[in-house]
Design a protein around this motif. Sequence first.
Motif, PDB file in Angstrom:
ATOM      1  N   THR A 153       0.836  -1.203   0.000  1.00  0.00           N
ATOM      2  CA  THR A 153       0.000   0.000   0.000  1.00  0.00           C
ATOM      3  C   THR A 153       0.870   1.252   0.000  1.00  0.00           C
ATOM      4  O   THR A 153       0.586   2.218  -0.721  1.00  0.00           O
ATOM      5  N   ALA A 154       1.939   1.250   0.785  1.00  0.00           N
ATOM      6  CA  ALA A 154       2.863   2.385   0.803  1.00  0.00           C
ATOM      7  C   ALA A 154       3.527   2.561  -0.558  1.00  0.00           C
ATOM      8  O   ALA A 154       3.713   3.690  -1.033  1.00  0.00           O
ATOM      9  N   LEU A 155       3.879   1.454  -1.209  1.00  0.00           N
ATOM     10  CA  LEU A 155       4.459   1.529  -2.554  1.00  0.00           C
ATOM     11  C   LEU A 155       3.463   2.094  -3.562  1.00  0.00           C
ATOM     12  O   LEU A 155       3.829   2.889  -4.435  1.00  0.00           O
ATOM     13  N   ASP A 156       2.200   1.706  -3.459  1.00  0.00           N
ATOM     14  CA  ASP A 156       1.170   2.240  -4.350  1.00  0.00           C
ATOM     15  C   ASP A 156       1.001   3.748  -4.145  1.00  0.00           C
ATOM     16  O   ASP A 156       0.862   4.505  -5.111  1.00  0.00           O
ATOM     17  N   THR A 157       1.044   4.190  -2.902  1.00  0.00           N
ATOM     18  CA  THR A 157       0.944   5.621  -2.605  1.00  0.00           C
ATOM     19  C   THR A 157       2.153   6.365  -3.168  1.00  0.00           C
ATOM     20  O   THR A 157       2.013   7.441  -3.762  1.00  0.00           O
ATOM     21  N   LEU A 169      13.189   3.600  -0.635  1.00  0.00           N
ATOM     22  CA  LEU A 169      12.586   4.807  -1.209  1.00  0.00           C
ATOM     23  C   LEU A 169      11.320   5.213  -0.444  1.00  0.00           C
ATOM     24  O   LEU A 169      10.870   6.343  -0.551  1.00  0.00           O
ATOM     25  N   LEU A 170      10.773   4.304   0.329  1.00  0.00           N
ATOM     26  CA  LEU A 170       9.599   4.635   1.146  1.00  0.00           C
ATOM     27  C   LEU A 170       9.948   5.571   2.302  1.00  0.00           C
ATOM     28  O   LEU A 170       9.074   6.251   2.838  1.00  0.00           O
ATOM     29  N   VAL A 171      11.216   5.612   2.688  1.00  0.00           N
ATOM     30  CA  VAL A 171      11.608   6.444   3.841  1.00  0.00           C
ATOM     31  C   VAL A 171      12.648   7.509   3.491  1.00  0.00           C
ATOM     32  O   VAL A 171      12.862   8.430   4.272  1.00  0.00           O
ATOM     33  N   LEU A 209       6.389   5.434   5.499  1.00  0.00           N
ATOM     34  CA  LEU A 209       6.325   4.506   6.636  1.00  0.00           C
ATOM     35  C   LEU A 209       6.885   5.199   7.854  1.00  0.00           C
ATOM     36  O   LEU A 209       7.888   5.910   7.768  1.00  0.00           O
ATOM     37  N   GLU A 210       6.266   4.972   8.984  1.00  0.00           N
ATOM     38  CA  GLU A 210       6.808   5.490  10.244  1.00  0.00           C
ATOM     39  C   GLU A 210       7.829   4.510  10.791  1.00  0.00           C
ATOM     40  O   GLU A 210       7.589   3.305  10.820  1.00  0.00           O
ATOM     41  N   GLY A 211       8.961   5.016  11.185  1.00  0.00           N
ATOM     42  CA  GLY A 211       9.954   4.165  11.841  1.00  0.00           C
ATOM     43  C   GLY A 211      10.800   3.327  10.909  1.00  0.00           C
ATOM     44  O   GLY A 211      11.472   2.415  11.340  1.00  0.00           O
ATOM     45  N   GLY A 212      10.762   3.575   9.637  1.00  0.00           N
ATOM     46  CA  GLY A 212      11.593   2.820   8.705  1.00  0.00           C
ATOM     47  C   GLY A 212      10.920   1.570   8.180  1.00  0.00           C
ATOM     48  O   GLY A 212       9.805   1.226   8.560  1.00  0.00           O
ATOM     49  N   TYR A 227      11.924  -6.956  -2.404  1.00  0.00           N
ATOM     50  CA  TYR A 227      11.183  -6.084  -3.306  1.00  0.00           C
ATOM     51  C   TYR A 227      11.450  -6.555  -4.719  1.00  0.00           C
ATOM     52  O   TYR A 227      12.602  -6.650  -5.143  1.00  0.00           O
ATOM     53  N   GLU A 228      10.382  -6.881  -5.466  1.00  0.00           N
ATOM     54  CA  GLU A 228      10.529  -7.428  -6.812  1.00  0.00           C
ATOM     55  C   GLU A 228       9.676  -6.643  -7.813  1.00  0.00           C
ATOM     56  O   GLU A 228       8.484  -6.923  -7.965  1.00  0.00           O
ATOM     57  N   PRO A 229      10.280  -5.664  -8.494  1.00  0.00           N
ATOM     58  CA  PRO A 229       9.530  -4.993  -9.566  1.00  0.00           C
ATOM     59  C   PRO A 229       9.529  -5.863 -10.823  1.00  0.00           C
ATOM     60  O   PRO A 229      10.446  -6.650 -11.043  1.00  0.00           O
TER      61      PRO A 229
END
Length: 160
Positions: A70-74, A91-93, A110-113, A125-127
């Motif tokens: 969900t964080a990746l989609d955002t 990249l999320l943090v 994401l909070e806290g890493g 992580y697999e794109p």
Amino acid sequence: MKSRYFKETTMSPRHPLRHRRRQAGFTLMEMLVVLVIIGLLLGLVGMRLLSNVDRGKVTAATAQARVLKTALDTLNLDIGRFPTKAEGLSLLVTAPKDGPAARRWMGPYLEGGVPNDPWDRPYLYEPDETGRAVRVVTLGADGKPGGSGADADISVPGTP
């Protein structure tokens, strides 16, 4: 002459302590029987608890992987792309280095890493080749591809 003390009690005058010791505690055999019963009960209950712990870790891993997806989609909505394989979940943090994506990055997402999976290993992580779809994967309890039960891989959005 008999003592008044021994008439009132049931103890024999010859061995006053022997009778008292017998009523005061448990024999070694009784203690061993109780310990064996307790050991059997703990063995049965312990196995059930361990299977519940494994099931709980699988549930937690699935939930965390969904949160990461969900964080990746955002992130994708904000910067217009998913992270590259090299950028990964970090990249999320941390903001990207390139100009247009860095300006549109609204994180941290994401909070806290980025968390580790319940077995204390990083999520994979697999794109895909096109960069339009991604998967978040954990290899389960054994840390190896494949497996069943708690050792099974967990993949969000699922196995292709």
